[in-house]
Motif scaffolding. Structure first.
Motif, PDB file in Angstrom:
ATOM      1  N   THR A  11      28.150  32.235  53.004  1.00 19.41           N
ATOM      2  CA  THR A  11      29.596  32.233  52.785  1.00 19.41           C
ATOM      3  C   THR A  11      29.922  31.496  51.497  1.00 19.41           C
ATOM      4  O   THR A  11      29.109  30.735  50.980  1.00 19.41           O
ATOM      5  CB  THR A  11      30.328  31.548  53.953  1.00 19.41           C
ATOM      6  OG1 THR A  11      29.850  30.209  54.054  1.00 19.41           O
ATOM      7  CG2 THR A  11      30.097  32.278  55.261  1.00 19.41           C
ATOM      8  N   GLU A  34      33.192  33.834  44.358  1.00 18.06           N
ATOM      9  CA  GLU A  34      33.850  32.540  44.201  1.00 18.06           C
ATOM     10  C   GLU A  34      35.151  32.648  43.421  1.00 18.06           C
ATOM     11  O   GLU A  34      35.950  31.716  43.405  1.00 18.06           O
ATOM     12  CB  GLU A  34      32.925  31.553  43.486  1.00 18.06           C
ATOM     13  CG  GLU A  34      31.734  31.131  44.301  1.00 18.06           C
ATOM     14  CD  GLU A  34      30.855  30.132  43.559  1.00 18.06           C
ATOM     15  OE1 GLU A  34      31.377  29.381  42.699  1.00 18.06           O
ATOM     16  OE2 GLU A  34      29.658  30.100  43.839  1.00 18.06           O
ATOM     17  N   TYR A  41      43.118  35.801  50.990  1.00 14.79           N
ATOM     18  CA  TYR A  41      42.707  36.057  52.370  1.00 14.79           C
ATOM     19  C   TYR A  41      43.899  36.025  53.326  1.00 14.79           C
ATOM     20  O   TYR A  41      43.777  36.404  54.478  1.00 14.79           O
ATOM     21  CB  TYR A  41      41.674  35.017  52.829  1.00 14.79           C
ATOM     22  CG  TYR A  41      40.361  35.146  52.098  1.00 14.79           C
ATOM     23  CD1 TYR A  41      39.445  36.118  52.468  1.00 14.79           C
ATOM     24  CD2 TYR A  41      40.058  34.319  51.032  1.00 14.79           C
ATOM     25  CE1 TYR A  41      38.234  36.244  51.802  1.00 14.79           C
ATOM     26  CE2 TYR A  41      38.850  34.439  50.362  1.00 14.79           C
ATOM     27  CZ  TYR A  41      37.953  35.402  50.746  1.00 14.79           C
ATOM     28  OH  TYR A  41      36.760  35.535  50.089  1.00 14.79           O
TER      29      TYR A  41
END
Length: 83
Positions: A11, A34, A41
């Motif tokens: 992740t 990144e 989100y």
């Protein structure tokens, strides 16, 4: 013996604030994921500016509408390629 541990994919912790140009370059060299801001989100569309204006669209309905409109648009480069 069979390994019974769960597989957890790697992740990336999304940045909570906008990255500078230098930070963006470094992040892109390490892992392009990144660069995706935390806000992307949670919101259907995120916009920003880093040299040029950029937009990140996550909403499925907006993506379909954009793809439909993009299929009909022609740019001067497209027209030049058709000649």
């Amino acid at each position: 013996m069979l390994d019974t541990t769960k597989f957890l994919p790697p992740t990336v912790a999304p940045p909570t604030r906008p990255l500078s140009i230098l930070q963006s370059i470094r992040a892109a060299r390490r892992n392009v994921l990144e660069l995706i801001p935390e806000l992307a989100y949670r919101q259907p569309m995120v916009s920003g500016r880093m040299g040029a204006r950029w937009h990140m669209v996550q909403d499925p309905v907006a993506l379909r509408r954009w793809r439909f409109a993009a299929s009909f648009s022609t740019t001067s480069k497209t027209i030049q390629n058709q000649r």
